[in-house]
Design a protein around this motif. Structure first.
Motif: not given
Length: 147
Positions: A63-68
Motif C-alpha cells: 500500500e505504501a509503495k502504491a501511494i508513493l
C-alpha cells in the motif's frame, strides 16, 4: 510478535523524506525514518550512510509503495473530507489601533523599560514593573490602555 520494518525508499534530502512520511501517515500508514538525525546534523554523510530510509511495517509495504508511486506520477488525490480540522484560533486580545494615525501596526509594552534598566544597573537584577502602554510603529505614538 512484532512486525519487521522494511525500507521502501531512501532519500538524500531530509525534507523530502519528512514530506513523504507525513503523506503516508495522513493515509493511515505508520512509518519511520532511519538515519534522519545523522543526515540532519551532517548532510554530507548522507551518501556514506545510504541516505534517509523510509520504513514501514511488512504488512503495509504494498500500500505504501502504491501511494508513493501515485505521488511521483502526480495523480495522487487526498480525501480532505475525512480529516478533522482544528477549530480556528481565537484572538486573546482585541486588535488595537493607534488613536493618532489609525494604524494597526501596534505592540503592547508590558514593562517599563526605564525602571527595568535602572534597577538592573543599580541592583544587579531587573525589577519588572508592569506598565500597559502601547506603541505605534508607524508614527511612534505611545498611549496607555483604557480599562
Amino acid at each position: 510478535m512484532a512486525e519487521r520494518l522494511v525500507t521502501i525508499a531512501t532519500f538524500h534530502e531530509l525534507t523530502e523524506a519528512h514530506i513523504l512520511k507525513g503523506r503516508l501517515e495522513a493515509e493511515g500508514i505508520l512509518c519511520f525514518l532511519g538515519d534522519e538525525h545523522i543526515v540532519g546534523v551532517q548532510p554530507f554523510y548522507s551518501v556514506a550512510v545510504g541516505g534517509v530510509k523510509l520504513k514501514v511495517s511488512e504488512s503495509d509495504v504494498m500500500e505504501a509503495k502504491a501511494i508513493l508511486a501515485r505521488i511521483q506520477e502526480g495523480t495522487s488525490q487526498f480525501d480532505y473530507d475525512t480529516i478533522e480540522l482544528a477549530p480556528p484560533m481565537q484572538e486573546h486580545a482585541p486588535a488595537r489601533t493607534c488613536p493618532n494615525c489609525g494604524s494597526d501596526n501596534v505592540a503592547e509594552e508590558k514593562y517599563n523599560k526605564t525602571v527595568f534598566s535602572l534597577s538592573y544597573l543599580l541592583l544587579g537584577f531587573p525589577v519588572p514593573f508592569r506598565s500597559r502602554k502601547y506603541k505605534c510603529y508607524n508614527c511612534g505614538h505611545f498611549w496607555k490602555a483604557k480599562k
